[in-house]
Each structure stands twice: as structure tokens, then as C-alpha cells.
Design a protein around this motif. Sequence first.
Motif, PDB file in Angstrom:
ATOM      1  N   VAL A 165       0.774  -1.025   0.088  1.00 44.94           N
ATOM      2  CA  VAL A 165       0.041  -0.150  -0.085  1.00 44.94           C
ATOM      3  C   VAL A 165       0.846   1.384  -0.008  1.00 44.94           C
ATOM      4  O   VAL A 165       1.819   1.267   0.312  1.00 44.94           O
ATOM      5  N   SER A 166       0.269   2.340  -0.474  1.00 44.23           N
ATOM      6  CA  SER A 166       0.969   3.591  -0.388  1.00 44.23           C
ATOM      7  C   SER A 166       0.476   4.579   0.544  1.00 44.23           C
ATOM      8  O   SER A 166       1.192   5.357   0.704  1.00 44.23           O
ATOM      9  N   ASP A 167      -0.656   4.189   1.106  1.00 45.31           N
ATOM     10  CA  ASP A 167      -0.987   5.104   2.106  1.00 45.31           C
ATOM     11  C   ASP A 167      -2.266   4.236   2.826  1.00 45.31           C
ATOM     12  O   ASP A 167      -2.500   3.165   2.661  1.00 45.31           O
ATOM     13  N   PHE A 168      -2.687   5.042   3.969  1.00 46.51           N
ATOM     14  CA  PHE A 168      -3.794   4.446   4.786  1.00 46.51           C
ATOM     15  C   PHE A 168      -4.928   5.415   4.959  1.00 46.51           C
ATOM     16  O   PHE A 168      -4.709   6.669   5.182  1.00 46.51           O
ATOM     17  N   ILE A 169      -6.150   5.181   5.047  1.00 46.38           N
ATOM     18  CA  ILE A 169      -7.293   5.866   5.182  1.00 46.38           C
ATOM     19  C   ILE A 169      -7.201   6.390   6.545  1.00 46.38           C
ATOM     20  O   ILE A 169      -7.282   7.507   6.792  1.00 46.38           O
ATOM     21  N   PHE A 170      -7.206   5.393   7.532  1.00 47.74           N
ATOM     22  CA  PHE A 170      -7.201   6.123   9.027  1.00 47.74           C
ATOM     23  C   PHE A 170      -5.576   5.735   9.337  1.00 47.74           C
ATOM     24  O   PHE A 170      -4.896   4.705   9.257  1.00 47.74           O
ATOM     25  N   LYS A 171      -4.910   6.828   9.760  1.00 45.51           N
ATOM     26  CA  LYS A 171      -3.530   7.054   9.916  1.00 45.51           C
ATOM     27  C   LYS A 171      -3.235   6.457  11.189  1.00 45.51           C
ATOM     28  O   LYS A 171      -1.885   6.198  11.487  1.00 45.51           O
ATOM     29  N   LEU A 197     -16.143  10.918   7.937  1.00 44.93           N
ATOM     30  CA  LEU A 197     -15.793  12.224   7.732  1.00 44.93           C
ATOM     31  C   LEU A 197     -14.087  11.956   7.378  1.00 44.93           C
ATOM     32  O   LEU A 197     -13.559  12.651   6.257  1.00 44.93           O
ATOM     33  N   THR A 198     -13.533  11.077   8.046  1.00 47.05           N
ATOM     34  CA  THR A 198     -12.143  10.619   7.729  1.00 47.05           C
ATOM     35  C   THR A 198     -12.148  10.148   6.156  1.00 47.05           C
ATOM     36  O   THR A 198     -11.183  10.455   5.372  1.00 47.05           O
ATOM     37  N   CYS A 199     -12.915   9.036   5.693  1.00 51.10           N
ATOM     38  CA  CYS A 199     -13.034   8.555   4.757  1.00 51.10           C
ATOM     39  C   CYS A 199     -13.241   9.668   3.622  1.00 51.10           C
ATOM     40  O   CYS A 199     -12.841   9.701   2.443  1.00 51.10           O
ATOM     41  N   ASP A 200     -14.215  10.463   3.958  1.00 48.29           N
ATOM     42  CA  ASP A 200     -14.935  11.325   2.978  1.00 48.29           C
ATOM     43  C   ASP A 200     -13.479  12.445   2.446  1.00 48.29           C
ATOM     44  O   ASP A 200     -13.250  12.782   1.227  1.00 48.29           O
ATOM     45  N   GLU A 201     -12.860  12.907   3.721  1.00 48.52           N
ATOM     46  CA  GLU A 201     -11.478  13.771   3.394  1.00 48.52           C
ATOM     47  C   GLU A 201     -10.443  12.911   2.420  1.00 48.52           C
ATOM     48  O   GLU A 201      -9.936  13.445   1.653  1.00 48.52           O
ATOM     49  N   ILE A 211     -16.855   1.986   2.251  1.00 48.03           N
ATOM     50  CA  ILE A 211     -17.663   1.393   1.034  1.00 48.03           C
ATOM     51  C   ILE A 211     -18.720   2.462   0.929  1.00 48.03           C
ATOM     52  O   ILE A 211     -18.937   2.929  -0.262  1.00 48.03           O
ATOM     53  N   LYS A 212     -19.372   3.154   1.719  1.00 53.46           N
ATOM     54  CA  LYS A 212     -20.413   4.037   1.522  1.00 53.46           C
ATOM     55  C   LYS A 212     -19.574   5.416   0.790  1.00 53.46           C
ATOM     56  O   LYS A 212     -20.224   5.976   0.119  1.00 53.46           O
ATOM     57  N   VAL A 213     -18.513   5.749   1.268  1.00 55.31           N
ATOM     58  CA  VAL A 213     -18.025   6.957   0.744  1.00 55.31           C
ATOM     59  C   VAL A 213     -17.533   6.740  -0.795  1.00 55.31           C
ATOM     60  O   VAL A 213     -17.751   7.348  -1.621  1.00 55.31           O
ATOM     61  N   CYS A 214     -16.844   5.469  -0.912  1.00 58.49           N
ATOM     62  CA  CYS A 214     -16.423   5.077  -2.203  1.00 58.49           C
ATOM     63  C   CYS A 214     -17.887   5.116  -3.055  1.00 58.49           C
ATOM     64  O   CYS A 214     -17.605   5.625  -4.372  1.00 58.49           O
ATOM     65  N   ARG A 215     -19.058   4.415  -2.767  1.00 57.29           N
ATOM     66  CA  ARG A 215     -20.098   4.653  -3.597  1.00 57.29           C
ATOM     67  C   ARG A 215     -20.216   6.250  -3.977  1.00 57.29           C
ATOM     68  O   ARG A 215     -20.798   6.366  -5.167  1.00 57.29           O
TER      69      ARG A 215
END
Length: 98
Positions: free
Chosen positions: A20-26, A40-44, A71-75
Amino acid sequence: MSKSINVGLVKGRHEMGDLVSDFIFKGPIDDPTDFGKMWLTCDEFVGDLSLDVKEMNLYVTGLTAALTEVIKVCRSYGIKLNLFHFDTKTSTYVKQEM
């Protein structure tokens, strides 16, 4: 040209090496029942992606509530999502298309 990215769900929960190149939750999620904060974290994260990113390969690290928010945000952004789950028998990740 559309692009895909490889990201992990939560940093520090499982070793992912160069997958992976990054993480959604740091880091650790303090309250896994604070769905609004996780959304909000996912949306950002997703909202800050380059416009040419059309597909996300997400290496799942557990924590179902956080995964559900991704899943919700990607959708909502129209981003194709592929989940990669760790297979303890083979020590590899297995793809699950959404």
C-alpha cells in the motif's frame, strides 16, 4: 486515463510492507461507534484523491464499522472498490470485487 490506488484501512493494525501507498485511517480509531467521524475521515481521504483515480484496492485490516464507511464514501464518489482480505493459509491477500 483512469488510475487505481492501493491503500490500507487502518495503519498499524497489520504489516503491509510495500503493498500500500497510504492508509485511510492514519492510526488507531478511538471510538469505533463514532460512525460520523469515521465517515468524515473517509470522505476527506477520498475527496483529496486525484480526479483520475477511479478504482481503489483496499487492504482490509479488520474493524468492520470503518470498512463500512469506506464502502459508503467510495459509492458516493463513484469509485470502484476492491477489497483485499488476508488469507492465513497462504499468507497472501485475496481480492473481493464490490
